[in-house]
Design a protein around this motif. Structure first.
Motif, PDB file in Angstrom:
ATOM      1  N   PRO A  51      41.700  35.760  34.243  1.00 17.04           N
ATOM      2  CA  PRO A  51      42.099  35.743  35.173  1.00 17.04           C
ATOM      3  C   PRO A  51      42.888  37.152  35.542  1.00 17.04           C
ATOM      4  N   GLN A  52      43.624  37.728  34.612  1.00 10.19           N
ATOM      5  CA  GLN A  52      44.400  38.737  34.787  1.00 10.19           C
ATOM      6  C   GLN A  52      43.033  40.033  34.002  1.00 10.19           C
ATOM      7  N   GLU A  53      42.440  39.581  33.105  1.00  9.96           N
ATOM      8  CA  GLU A  53      41.452  40.687  32.538  1.00  9.96           C
ATOM      9  C   GLU A  53      40.219  40.909  33.721  1.00  9.96           C
ATOM     10  N   THR A  54      40.123  39.946  34.877  1.00  7.90           N
ATOM     11  CA  THR A  54      39.175  39.362  36.058  1.00  7.90           C
ATOM     12  C   THR A  54      39.443  40.643  36.801  1.00  7.90           C
ATOM     13  N   VAL A  55      40.902  40.138  37.179  1.00  5.06           N
ATOM     14  CA  VAL A  55      41.385  41.169  38.693  1.00  5.06           C
ATOM     15  C   VAL A  55      41.363  42.778  38.433  1.00  5.06           C
ATOM     16  N   ASN A  56      42.128  43.239  36.762  1.00  6.77           N
ATOM     17  CA  ASN A  56      42.528  43.938  36.221  1.00  6.77           C
ATOM     18  C   ASN A  56      40.988  45.120  36.517  1.00  6.77           C
ATOM     19  N   TYR A  57      39.700  44.336  35.309  1.00 11.10           N
ATOM     20  CA  TYR A  57      38.726  45.051  35.663  1.00 11.10           C
ATOM     21  C   TYR A  57      38.028  45.539  37.082  1.00 11.10           C
ATOM     22  N   ALA A  58      37.844  44.194  37.648  1.00 11.17           N
ATOM     23  CA  ALA A  58      37.374  44.291  39.090  1.00 11.17           C
ATOM     24  C   ALA A  58      38.013  45.496  40.053  1.00 11.17           C
ATOM     25  N   THR A  59      39.357  45.753  40.237  1.00  7.88           N
ATOM     26  CA  THR A  59      40.091  46.358  40.893  1.00  7.88           C
ATOM     27  C   THR A  59      39.695  47.908  40.161  1.00  7.88           C
ATOM     28  N   TYR A 113      44.600  34.676  43.100  1.00 13.21           N
ATOM     29  CA  TYR A 113      45.035  33.411  43.104  1.00 13.21           C
ATOM     30  C   TYR A 113      44.184  31.807  42.371  1.00 13.21           C
ATOM     31  N   THR A 114      44.390  31.761  41.411  1.00 12.78           N
ATOM     32  CA  THR A 114      43.493  30.831  40.710  1.00 12.78           C
ATOM     33  C   THR A 114      44.817  29.697  39.432  1.00 12.78           C
ATOM     34  N   GLY A 115      44.429  28.716  39.495  1.00 14.87           N
ATOM     35  CA  GLY A 115      44.818  27.657  38.600  1.00 14.87           C
ATOM     36  C   GLY A 115      46.640  27.808  38.956  1.00 14.87           C
ATOM     37  N   GLY A 116      47.400  27.750  40.154  1.00 13.93           N
ATOM     38  CA  GLY A 116      48.312  27.710  40.790  1.00 13.93           C
ATOM     39  C   GLY A 116      49.065  28.464  40.459  1.00 13.93           C
ATOM     40  N   LYS A 117      48.652  29.762  40.143  1.00 19.28           N
ATOM     41  CA  LYS A 117      49.607  31.043  38.926  1.00 19.28           C
ATOM     42  C   LYS A 117      48.191  32.522  40.517  1.00 19.28           C
ATOM     43  N   GLN A 118      48.814  33.542  40.420  1.00 20.75           N
ATOM     44  CA  GLN A 118      48.526  34.744  40.886  1.00 20.75           C
ATOM     45  C   GLN A 118      48.566  36.031  39.798  1.00 20.75           C
ATOM     46  N   TYR A 119      47.982  36.522  40.010  1.00 21.02           N
ATOM     47  CA  TYR A 119      47.792  37.701  39.294  1.00 21.02           C
ATOM     48  C   TYR A 119      47.326  38.949  40.068  1.00 21.02           C
ATOM     49  N   ASN A 120      48.243  40.060  39.504  1.00 21.34           N
ATOM     50  CA  ASN A 120      47.993  41.255  40.153  1.00 21.34           C
ATOM     51  C   ASN A 120      47.422  42.462  39.229  1.00 21.34           C
ATOM     52  N   SER A 121      46.832  42.881  40.503  1.00 21.94           N
ATOM     53  CA  SER A 121      46.106  44.501  39.146  1.00 21.94           C
ATOM     54  C   SER A 121      47.684  45.630  39.099  1.00 21.94           C
ATOM     55  N   PRO A 122      47.739  46.743  38.735  1.00 22.54           N
ATOM     56  CA  PRO A 122      48.119  47.708  38.663  1.00 22.54           C
ATOM     57  C   PRO A 122      47.944  47.886  39.971  1.00 22.54           C
ATOM     58  N   GLU A 123      48.628  49.209  40.555  1.00 21.97           N
ATOM     59  CA  GLU A 123      48.602  49.655  41.702  1.00 21.97           C
ATOM     60  C   GLU A 123      48.065  51.336  41.572  1.00 21.97           C
ATOM     61  N   LEU A 124      46.946  51.474  41.588  1.00 17.84           N
ATOM     62  CA  LEU A 124      46.128  52.230  41.508  1.00 17.84           C
ATOM     63  C   LEU A 124      46.690  53.999  42.942  1.00 17.84           C
ATOM     64  N   ARG A 125      46.256  55.269  42.775  1.00 18.95           N
ATOM     65  CA  ARG A 125      46.867  56.190  43.360  1.00 18.95           C
ATOM     66  C   ARG A 125      45.807  57.129  43.086  1.00 18.95           C
ATOM     67  N   THR A 126      45.314  58.089  43.966  1.00 13.36           N
ATOM     68  CA  THR A 126      44.408  58.972  44.315  1.00 13.36           C
ATOM     69  C   THR A 126      44.885  59.921  45.379  1.00 13.36           C
ATOM     70  N   VAL A 127      44.381  61.414  45.419  1.00 10.75           N
ATOM     71  CA  VAL A 127      44.333  62.438  46.318  1.00 10.75           C
ATOM     72  C   VAL A 127      42.897  62.322  46.480  1.00 10.75           C
ATOM     73  N   GLY A 128      42.701  61.915  47.741  1.00 11.39           N
ATOM     74  CA  GLY A 128      41.030  62.362  48.471  1.00 11.39           C
ATOM     75  C   GLY A 128      40.282  61.405  47.834  1.00 11.39           C
ATOM     76  N   VAL A 129      38.962  61.112  48.675  1.00 11.91           N
ATOM     77  CA  VAL A 129      38.292  59.716  48.404  1.00 11.91           C
ATOM     78  C   VAL A 129      36.783  60.807  48.622  1.00 11.91           C
ATOM     79  N   VAL A 130      35.769  60.672  47.831  1.00 12.56           N
ATOM     80  CA  VAL A 130      34.205  60.865  48.060  1.00 12.56           C
ATOM     81  C   VAL A 130      33.368  60.102  49.135  1.00 12.56           C
ATOM     82  N   ASP A 131      33.758  58.360  49.050  1.00  8.29           N
ATOM     83  CA  ASP A 131      32.668  58.012  49.647  1.00  8.29           C
ATOM     84  C   ASP A 131      34.004  55.950  49.392  1.00  8.29           C
TER      85      ASP A 131
END
Length: 340
Positions: free
Chosen positions: A301-309, A261-279
């Motif tokens: 902001p959208q590029e930033t949150v997508n990359y971070a996610t 959330y920044t500049g009065g707007k919320q930017y949401n990432s895609p939902e990522l899914r996986t089976v099993g986690v290493v760490d």
């Protein structure tokens, strides 16, 4: 002079059991960790100039630690040599830091920090961004006061400040509740990262006790927006709030998504899914690294949150505390997530 990101916090050694296949060769594995060191490692791997400030004992082990940090591309001139030991924590295989963890950090060099031990004017002279986490002020009152000292110095220099609201219930044992300490520190911050539950515990924001009953992605994201607005209203210096959501199922499925959330707007990432986690360790630190990376390079902001996610999600499949993902690897995960 190149403006650098400074990450401040305790470097830790992590000991975990080996896998069953590796047990005969080496029963335990040793990793270098610490939330802020993990973020610094991610940023250095993505070609962001980053310094790390911590306290280590003046002995041969610290020499090797410093050499490793420098090998990773992290500037170590701000590391203070003092005290007698490096903090340690023990984590079960694949476990979350909120569950199967044992800390051995009492009397570590970093935990014995006091005001006046770090020359912040010198440390911050080439810094444009200061990052810390809620783990440091959880250790004891003196370290919390050093965090305040650092934030005061960074604010005088108009340095951008970010905080990760890491909540570690096993660490807050010195007679202060988080709500008594963290608001005084967060008021200096430009960017606050965490989740709706950590914000409730550390900052006193409201929480919907029935949010899990609703259980939908939209319900969680709506709550993230509400929490973000509360934080920004309570802490006027803060202009950006990020929230992460990670859910594990009984079938070992994992779902991960975030909001910014920044500049009065919320930017949401895609939902990522996986089976099993290493760490699971270090995923949130990687997310913070991604936020700083995007902001440092003035990405949208959208590029930033997508990359971070994508970076945080990729870290879940890596052994150890810090990520080895380069920009190409993170970008591929990001691109693949946007196809789904």
């Amino acid at each position: 002079m190149i403006s650098k990101v400074l990450c401040f916090g305790e470097l830790l050694l992590r000991i975990s059991p080996s896998s069953d296949e590796e047990m005969e060769k080496h029963p335990f594995l040793l990793y270098m960790g610490g939330a802020e060191a993990n973020t610094a490692t991610a940023l250095a791997g993505w070609n962001i100039p980053v310094k790390y400030c911590t306290v280590l004992p003046d002995n041969f082990m610290s020499k090797y630690v410093l050499e490793y940090l420098e090998y990773k591309g992290i500037y170590t001139s701000s590391v203070v040599l003092s005290g007698k030991r490096i903090g340690v924590y023990y984590l079960d295989r694949g476990a979350d830091l909120k569950s199967s963890v044992i800390y051995d950090r009492d009397y570590s060099s970093f935990s014995e920090l006091k005001r006046g031990m770090i020359d912040w004017d010198k440390v911050l002279r080439d810094v444009s961004w200061f990052n810390f986490t809620a783990i440091s002020p959880a250790l004891n009152a003196n370290v919390a006061d050093v965090c305040l000292e650092a934030l005061e110095a960074a604010s005088r220099k108009n340095i951008t400040i970010s905080v990760d609201l890491n909540y570690r219930s096993r660490l807050w044992k010195y007679g202060k509740e988080p709500i008594e300490v963290m608001p005084e520190l967060v008021k200096y911050c430009d960017l606050v990262m965490g989740n709706i539950w950590a914000a409730n515990t550390l900052l006193g924001t409201s929480i919907d006790e029935d949010i899990h009953i609703k259980g939908t992605r939209q319900a969680y994201l709506d709550h993230a927006k509400k929490t973000s607005l509360e934080i920004i209203e309570c802490f006027p210096k803060c202009k950006t709030v990020a929230n992460t959501f990670r859910f594990d199922s009984d079938q070992n499925d994992l779902s991960y998504y975030t909001s910014l959330y920044t500049g009065g707007k919320q930017y949401n990432s895609p939902e990522l899914r996986t089976v099993g986690v290493v760490d699971r360790s270090g995923s949130g630190d990687c997310f913070m690294g991604g936020l700083i990376y995007g902001s440092y390079l003035s990405h949208s902001p959208q590029e930033t949150v997508n990359y971070a996610t994508a970076a945080a999600f990729g870290k879940l499949q890596e052994q150890g505390d810090s990520t080895k993902q380069d920009i190409l690897r993170v970008s591929k995960i990001k691109k693949d997530s946007q196809k789904d």
